[in-house]
Design a protein around this motif. Structure first.
Motif, PDB file in Angstrom:
ATOM      1  N   SER A   1      -0.824  -7.529  -3.985  1.00  0.00           N
ATOM      2  CA  SER A   1      -0.020  -6.426  -4.862  1.00  0.00           C
ATOM      3  C   SER A   1       0.360  -6.703  -6.105  1.00  0.00           C
ATOM      4  CB  SER A   1       1.291  -6.172  -4.007  1.00  0.00           C
ATOM      5  OG  SER A   1       1.279  -5.574  -2.820  1.00  0.00           O
TER       6      SER A   1
ATOM      7  N   ALA B   1       9.999  -4.985  -3.088  1.00  0.00           N
ATOM      8  CA  ALA B   1       9.167  -4.080  -3.879  1.00  0.00           C
ATOM      9  C   ALA B   1       8.891  -4.641  -5.360  1.00  0.00           C
ATOM     10  CB  ALA B   1      10.197  -2.832  -4.362  1.00  0.00           C
TER      11      ALA B   1
ATOM     12  N   PHE C   1       4.590  -5.757  -6.589  1.00  0.00           N
ATOM     13  CA  PHE C   1       3.607  -4.496  -7.539  1.00  0.00           C
ATOM     14  C   PHE C   1       4.224  -4.367  -8.833  1.00  0.00           C
ATOM     15  CE2 PHE C   1       1.782  -0.011  -6.565  1.00  0.00           C
ATOM     16  CZ  PHE C   1       0.346  -0.452  -7.081  1.00  0.00           C
TER      17      PHE C   1
ATOM     18  N   GLN D   1       6.538   1.004  -3.780  1.00  0.00           N
ATOM     19  CA  GLN D   1       6.667   0.062  -2.859  1.00  0.00           C
ATOM     20  C   GLN D   1       8.082  -0.394  -2.152  1.00  0.00           C
ATOM     21  OE1 GLN D   1       4.554  -3.629  -3.970  1.00  0.00           O
ATOM     22  NE2 GLN D   1       4.331  -4.315  -1.915  1.00  0.00           N
TER      23      GLN D   1
ATOM     24  N   TRP E   1       8.078   2.437   0.372  1.00  0.00           N
ATOM     25  CA  TRP E   1       7.068   2.226   1.530  1.00  0.00           C
ATOM     26  C   TRP E   1       7.934   1.303   2.485  1.00  0.00           C
ATOM     27  CZ3 TRP E   1       5.350  -2.637   2.295  1.00  0.00           C
ATOM     28  CH2 TRP E   1       4.467  -2.776   3.270  1.00  0.00           C
ATOM     29  N   GLN E   2       8.767   0.356   2.157  1.00  0.00           N
ATOM     30  CA  GLN E   2       9.332  -0.597   3.067  1.00  0.00           C
ATOM     31  C   GLN E   2      10.060  -0.202   4.073  1.00  0.00           C
ATOM     32  OE1 GLN E   2      10.065  -4.837   1.004  1.00  0.00           O
ATOM     33  NE2 GLN E   2      10.267  -3.207  -0.699  1.00  0.00           N
TER      34      GLN E   2
ATOM     35  N   SER F   1       4.373   8.339  -4.740  1.00  0.00           N
ATOM     36  CA  SER F   1       2.883   7.950  -5.071  1.00  0.00           C
ATOM     37  C   SER F   1       2.008   8.601  -5.889  1.00  0.00           C
ATOM     38  CB  SER F   1       2.312   7.579  -3.582  1.00  0.00           C
ATOM     39  OG  SER F   1       3.098   6.378  -3.182  1.00  0.00           O
TER      40      SER F   1
ATOM     41  N   ILE G   1      -0.503   0.703   2.167  1.00  0.00           N
ATOM     42  CA  ILE G   1      -0.134   0.197   0.802  1.00  0.00           C
ATOM     43  C   ILE G   1      -1.384  -0.577   0.372  1.00  0.00           C
ATOM     44  CG2 ILE G   1       0.617  -2.180   1.992  1.00  0.00           C
ATOM     45  CD1 ILE G   1       2.508  -0.056  -0.706  1.00  0.00           C
TER      46      ILE G   1
ATOM     47  N   GLN H   1      -3.391   0.716  -3.419  1.00  0.00           N
ATOM     48  CA  GLN H   1      -3.328  -0.086  -4.428  1.00  0.00           C
ATOM     49  C   GLN H   1      -4.822   0.074  -4.802  1.00  0.00           C
ATOM     50  OE1 GLN H   1      -1.343  -3.358  -2.919  1.00  0.00           O
ATOM     51  NE2 GLN H   1       0.489  -2.759  -3.568  1.00  0.00           N
TER      52      GLN H   1
END
Length: 299
Positions: free
Chosen positions: A35, A155, A158, A180, A183-184, A231, A286, A290
Motif C-alpha cells: 500500500s 489507513a 497508503f 483505506q 475499507w477497513q 474511491s 484494496i 491500488q
C-alpha cells in the motif's frame, strides 16, 4: 558429524526466521508495504529506487514493531484463543524480553529509515505505532469502538507513500487515507464475524453491535458504500494531483460492487461462509484498486 551439526543449525535458523515472521506478522506487513509503495508511485514526480527501498524497509519495520508490541501486550489473551495460542510468546518459543527487544529495534530502524526520506513520513509512521499499541490494543477488550480507533493507524500506509514521495500532506494523501480508512470496517468486521467465537475467549469485542446480527451486517453495507464513493471521488477532478480517468473509476466502482454484493449476502445469510467470502473480496478489492490507480497514472 559436521553435516548433522550443520543441519541442526540450519533447522534452528529456520525456526528463528519463522518466529520472526510470526512476531512481525510478515504477510500483513508485506501488504502494508505494498500500500505504501502504491501511494509513493501515485505521488512521485520521478520514481527513485533508493527512496522506494527506504520506504519498504522502514514500512516493514514499523508494522513489524506494532505487531510485536501487540503480541507482548496480549500474550496472556493470545494463549486463550485457538488462532493465536501457537504464536511465539504464548507457545514459549520466544521470551517477552526478546520480543520487546525486537519491537524496539524495529521501531528505531523504521523511524530512522523513514526520517531519511523526510520528517513528515517518520512522524506519521511513529503516530501509527503509538495509536496501534497504546490506544487500539487496550481498547479491544473494552469496546467495539476499538475498530474505529484502529482504522486510523491502519489507513496511514497508503497515505504514507504519498507523503514519502512529496514531503507534503494535503488533499491527495488525505483522500488515500479516507479510502483505506473506510475499507477497513467491512474488512475487519467480516474477519471479526468469522472469528467471533475465538475472539470471545480472549475477551475481544470486535463487532459493532457485539453480535453476528443484521445490525452488524447493515453497518458493513453502509461502510462499503462509503468506501466505494470515496474511491471514485478523484474522477471529478477535486483531489489535486490525485486523478482518476473515467474508465479506471468505472473499474474501481465495479470492483466495489462485487464487494457490496458479498456484504448483502452476509446481511441475507448471516453465516461464517458469507463473512469469509466478503473478507476475501475486501482483500482483493484494496489490492486491485491500488493497482488500477497506479496503472491509470502511468498509462
Amino acid at each position: 558429524m559436521k553435516t548433522v551439526a550443520g543441519t541442526a543449525r540450519s533447522g534452528s535458523w529456520s525456526l528463528v526466521f519463522a518466529d520472526f515472521k510470526e512476531i512481525t506478522k510478515a504477510r500483513l506487513a508485506v501488504s502494508v508495504v505494498f500500500s505504501s509503495i502504491a501511494g509513493y508511485l501515485l505521488g512521485a514526480y520521478n520514481v527513485d529506487l533508493r527512496s522506494l527501498l527506504l520506504l519498504a524497509f522502514g514500512g516493514y519495520c514499523m508494522v513489524g514493531a506494532s505487531n510485536a508490541y501487540n503480541q507482548v501486550i496480549e500474550r496472556d489473551l493470545d494463549a486463550l484463543m485457538s488462532r493465536t495460542k501457537n504464536r511465539p510468546i504464548p507457545s514459549g518459543r520466544m521470551s517477552v524480553n526478546k520480543a520487546l527487544a525486537i519491537a524496539i529495534v524495529l521501531t528505531l530502524l523504521g523511524v530512522v529509515s523513514l526520517y531519511v526520506l523526510n520528517p513528515k513520513t517518520a512522524m506519521f509512521g511513529a503516530i501509527s505505532i503509538f495509536l496501534y499499541t497504546s490506544v487500539y490494543t487496550p481498547l479491544k477488550t473494552k469496546t467495539p469502538l476499538s475498530v474505529f480507533v484502529g482504522a486510523f493507524p491502519g489507513a496511514i500506509p497508503f497515505m504514507l507513500g504519498w507523503v514519502a514521495a512529496t514531503n507534503d500532506f494535503g488533499i491527495e494523501p488525505g483522500t488515500l487515507f479516507m479510502i483505506q480508512f473506510f475499507w477497513q470496517f467491512p474488512h475487519f468486521w467480516a474477519l471479526g464475524w468469522m472469528l467471533d467465537d475465538d475472539y470471545r475467549k480472549g475477551g475481544f469485542k470486535m463487532l459493532p453491535t457485539g453480535k453476528k446480527d443484521k445490525g452488524t451486517a447493515l453497518q458493513i453495507i453502509m461502510y462499503t458504500i462509503w468506501m466505494m464513493v470515496i474511491s471514485v471521488i478523484p474522477v471529478f477532478g477535486i483531489t489535486g494531483r490525485l486523478e482518476l480517468s473515467v474508465p479506471a473509476a468505472t473499474l474501481v466502482f465495479l470492483m466495489g460492487c462485487v464487494m457490496l454484493f458479498f456484504a448483502f449476502r452476509l446481511f441475507e445469510k448471516r453465516d461464517n461462509g458469507s463473512a469469509r467470502k466478503l473478507m476475501l473480496a475486501s482483500v482483493s478489492y484494496i489490492t486491485l484498486m491500488q493497482i488500477v490507480y497506479v496503472i491509470d497514472k502511468f498509462v
